[in-house]
Design a protein around this motif. Structure first.
Motif, PDB file in Angstrom:
ATOM      1  N   GLU A 169       0.839  -1.193   0.152  1.00 58.87           N
ATOM      2  CA  GLU A 169       0.085  -0.022  -0.084  1.00 58.87           C
ATOM      3  C   GLU A 169       0.815   1.178   0.028  1.00 58.87           C
ATOM      4  O   GLU A 169       0.550   2.394  -0.656  1.00 58.87           O
ATOM      5  N   THR A 170       1.806   1.108   0.769  1.00 55.03           N
ATOM      6  CA  THR A 170       2.952   2.484   0.839  1.00 55.03           C
ATOM      7  C   THR A 170       3.194   2.491  -0.355  1.00 55.03           C
ATOM      8  O   THR A 170       3.694   3.656  -1.006  1.00 55.03           O
ATOM      9  N   ASN A 172       2.490   1.775  -3.345  1.00 56.39           N
ATOM     10  CA  ASN A 172       1.347   2.504  -4.288  1.00 56.39           C
ATOM     11  C   ASN A 172       1.245   4.079  -4.120  1.00 56.39           C
ATOM     12  O   ASN A 172       1.192   4.777  -5.048  1.00 56.39           O
ATOM     13  N   LEU A 173       1.330   4.519  -2.784  1.00 57.34           N
ATOM     14  CA  LEU A 173       1.188   5.781  -2.409  1.00 57.34           C
ATOM     15  C   LEU A 173       2.572   6.686  -2.918  1.00 57.34           C
ATOM     16  O   LEU A 173       2.392   7.911  -3.503  1.00 57.34           O
ATOM     17  N   GLU A 174       3.757   6.204  -2.744  1.00 57.12           N
ATOM     18  CA  GLU A 174       4.814   6.677  -3.190  1.00 57.12           C
ATOM     19  C   GLU A 174       5.252   6.686  -4.615  1.00 57.12           C
ATOM     20  O   GLU A 174       6.018   7.471  -5.186  1.00 57.12           O
ATOM     21  N   SER A 176       3.120   5.046  -7.477  1.00 57.31           N
ATOM     22  CA  SER A 176       2.214   4.815  -8.470  1.00 57.31           C
ATOM     23  C   SER A 176       2.037   5.990  -9.659  1.00 57.31           C
ATOM     24  O   SER A 176       1.925   5.992 -10.784  1.00 57.31           O
TER      25      SER A 176
END
Ligand SMILES: NC(=O)c1ccc[n+]([C@@H]2O[C@H](COP(=O)([O-])OP(=O)(O)OC[C@H]3O[C@@H](n4cnc5c(N)ncnc54)[C@H](OP(=O)(O)O)[C@@H]3O)[C@@H](O)[C@H]2O)c1
Length: 244
Positions: A169-170, A172-174, A176
């Protein structure tokens, strides 16, 4: 040519994924602990349609062995389209009964290795995404349904897989926005050697087939860079949908 690094490629789910990518002509870096197993795998992958195949043995619990895997991929291919974080160890035990001698190894293989590999592979993944911006590059991590929903009796294993879900998840935040996306697969019992210990309670024929997990990976790798799927939970038919 698209390229991928697949960990735990010698058996089970990782082997299935490696062959699916070979059939699509990927250049591959494959790894597990025993070089002889990998050397035997290479010609089979090439017969299945793979481009060049690099086979490097490494123990995921040995942190210093991980950067050289990524470097070998970089030397052979110059970029990376997919990183499949599949190698993992199963560890049964409740909080009160877990053998703590297994704790460090479980975290090292199931979580720390994933973090170290992603960190070192990011430049190659960004390069892969820059070369194919419509599709981007994708990380696929084999978590577990026990990481998404707590399971009694799998305390340490579930926690290591929850950590992998969080890492994805992290990521993807950083990343994507740069075209590097990630998905954690969270299956219930899959019919492989790893789940054999549970086969007296859960018949292998009621477990998820490796082919279904492979099919999801194939789909994910065909998505465009515009779509992020952070996690895919694969439940077993006839269960609550939250249990292994
Ligand atoms: N089977 C299930 O029910 C299930 C359910 C949910 C999630 N998963 C996850 O899916 C992934 C694959 O599981 P599987 O069922 O295919 O397991 P498997 O049949 O036991 O295969 C495990 C793979 O990981 C490799 N591996 C294990 N320990 C390693 C280490 N220390 N260093 C390097 N490689 C190592 C093995 O290679 P070598 O032993 O040849 O070195 C093998 O290729 C795992 O992360 C697992 O936690 C499995």
């Amino acid at each position: 040519m698209r390229t991928a690094l697949v960990t735990g490629a010698s058996r089970g789910i990782g082997r299935g994924i490696a062959f699916a990518l070979a059939e699509r002509g990927y250049g591959l870096t494959v790894t597990s602990r025993t070089q002889a197993d990998l050397d035997a795998l290479v010609p089979d992958l090439q017969r299945a349609g793979a481009g060049p195949v690099v086979a490097v043995a490494a123990d995921m619990a040995a942190r210093e062995a991980l950067p050289p895997l990524v470097e070998a991929h970089g030397r052979a291919f110059g970029s990376m389209d997919a990183l499949v974080l599949n190698a993992g160890v199963g560890t049964a035990g409740g909080i009160g009964t877990s053998d703590l001698r297994r704790l460090d190894k479980t975290i090292a293989v199931n979580f720390t290795a994933a973090l170290v590999l992603v960190q070192h592979a990011l430049p190659l993944l960004r390069q892969g995404a820059a070369e194919a911006p419509a599709r981007g590059a994708r990380v696929v991590g084999l978590s577990s349904i026990t990481g998404a929903y707590a399971e009694p009796g799998l305390a340490v294993y579930g926690a290591s897989k929850a950590a992998l879900l969080s890492l994805v998840e992290t990521l993807n935040l950083e990343e994507s926005a740069n075209g590097v996306t990630a998905t954690a697969l969270a299956p219930a019992y899959v019919d492989t050697e790893m789940s054999a210990w549970a086969s007296d309670r859960i018949p292998p024929e009621s477990m998820i087939p490796v082919a279904d997990v492979v099919e999801v990976v194939r789909m994910l790798l065909d998505l465009s860079a515009k779509t992020v799927i952070g996690r895919v939970v694969l439940s077993r038919a006839g269960t609550s949908g939250r249990e292994a």
